[in-house]
Design an enzyme around this catalytic site. Sequence first.
Site, PDB file in Angstrom:
ATOM      1  N   HIS A 158      -9.009  -7.367  35.095  1.00 28.82           N
ATOM      2  CA  HIS A 158      -8.668  -6.784  36.393  1.00 28.82           C
ATOM      3  C   HIS A 158      -7.347  -7.348  36.924  1.00 28.82           C
ATOM      4  O   HIS A 158      -7.172  -7.570  38.115  1.00 28.82           O
ATOM      5  CB  HIS A 158      -9.795  -7.039  37.395  1.00 28.82           C
ATOM      6  CG  HIS A 158     -10.030  -5.887  38.333  1.00 28.82           C
ATOM      7  ND1 HIS A 158     -10.880  -4.854  38.048  1.00 28.82           N
ATOM      8  CD2 HIS A 158      -9.523  -5.601  39.562  1.00 28.82           C
ATOM      9  CE1 HIS A 158     -10.906  -3.995  39.063  1.00 28.82           C
ATOM     10  NE2 HIS A 158     -10.075  -4.431  39.984  1.00 28.82           N
TER      11      HIS A 158
ATOM     12  N   SER B 279      -9.839  -6.318  29.580  1.00 29.06           N
ATOM     13  CA  SER B 279      -9.163  -6.452  30.865  1.00 29.06           C
ATOM     14  C   SER B 279      -9.849  -7.522  31.696  1.00 29.06           C
ATOM     15  O   SER B 279     -11.059  -7.720  31.589  1.00 29.06           O
ATOM     16  CB  SER B 279      -9.216  -5.105  31.613  1.00 29.06           C
ATOM     17  OG  SER B 279      -8.725  -5.232  32.940  1.00 29.06           O
TER      18      SER B 279
END
Length: 380
Positions: free
Chosen positions: A279, A277
Amino acid sequence: MDFDTRYPSIESLREKAQRRMPAFAFEYLDGGCNEDINLHRNTEELREVQLEPRYIRKTGEIDTSCELFGHRYDMPLGVAPVGLQGLMWPNAPEILARAALRHNLPFILSTVTTTDIERAAELTEGRAWFQLYNPVDPEIRQDIIRRAGDAGCPVLVLLCDVPTFGYRPRDIKNGLALPPKMSLTNILQVLGKPRWALQTLRYGQPTFETVKPYMPGGMNLRQLGAFMNRTFSGLLDAEKIKPIRDQWKGKLVLKGVASEWDAQQAVQLGFDGIIVSNHGGRQLDAGESTIRPLARLAANYRDKLTVMVDSGLRSGPDVARAMACGADFTFMGRSFMYGVGALGAKGGDHTMSMLKTQFRQVMDQLCCERVEDLPKHLVI
């Protein structure tokens, strides 16, 4: 199809949500950091992935389900943790938690969202995962982890990609940095969205419910901002992670991994899985899209860790693309929030039903019987 056909895509939900939400709330949800380069790179590079159908063959019944940490979910997709959900749409985390249970999908609660651990666990019958922002105070950390265990959360997700808050121009302009402020412009925006305002009156001003027991009473917004900055640190190292691994008896996942370095650290420190990820493009505009490190990390670490991914996924075909690149599971954050912003209490069910339909169509079209076989359809 058991969803509202007026909104057949995440983009149509996004457009509807933008019309219903105050601009400051929508921009908090929709924006990335700096110039939004990585925000857009996430989706653009994911959609460069191509899949190959195999038509002339005997195909059995299509099964879209996927096992993850001992539970078989309806499809390889869950609700990613999102902060301040109740600011974007009142009662949003509860709407999504209920829908996730009905649709047999995992729901991850953020430390800094607007429903507490106990309520999320109740709404999901003990299936909610909990994502931890690491507290500086070891007593607060131990108590939050204890609460997650007592509530029956099967998975603890430790966030590693916020050593500092991203530089987010929209939030700075709108006063949504910590400490937040409500300007005349923001007030006028609220007055222009009466349904959002009425729902906020119904459910109350959003607060950090999980953290509330550790807050001194009577704090103003500036004091709240200072408290959050003092209490939570995104900087992690082996010394900070070890007591968390020692205390937590369930599955432990590291979220925010984007490099071989951090994946290797996750293995050495005893994590059960990682979520690749960035974010949602909200932290490092100069970073890679998630699909690039996902392919590398899945190839090198799937035998040691459960490799999951979020950031940039917007459709059922995107889920199939990520799974074909080696992911064991996927998550979406913004997409579900667009659904709730657009349709309120119906938004969770609508979005999950729509994505299930899209994903099933891709599996049918590829003549792919099982989720585990999607990598065979990847065009190299």
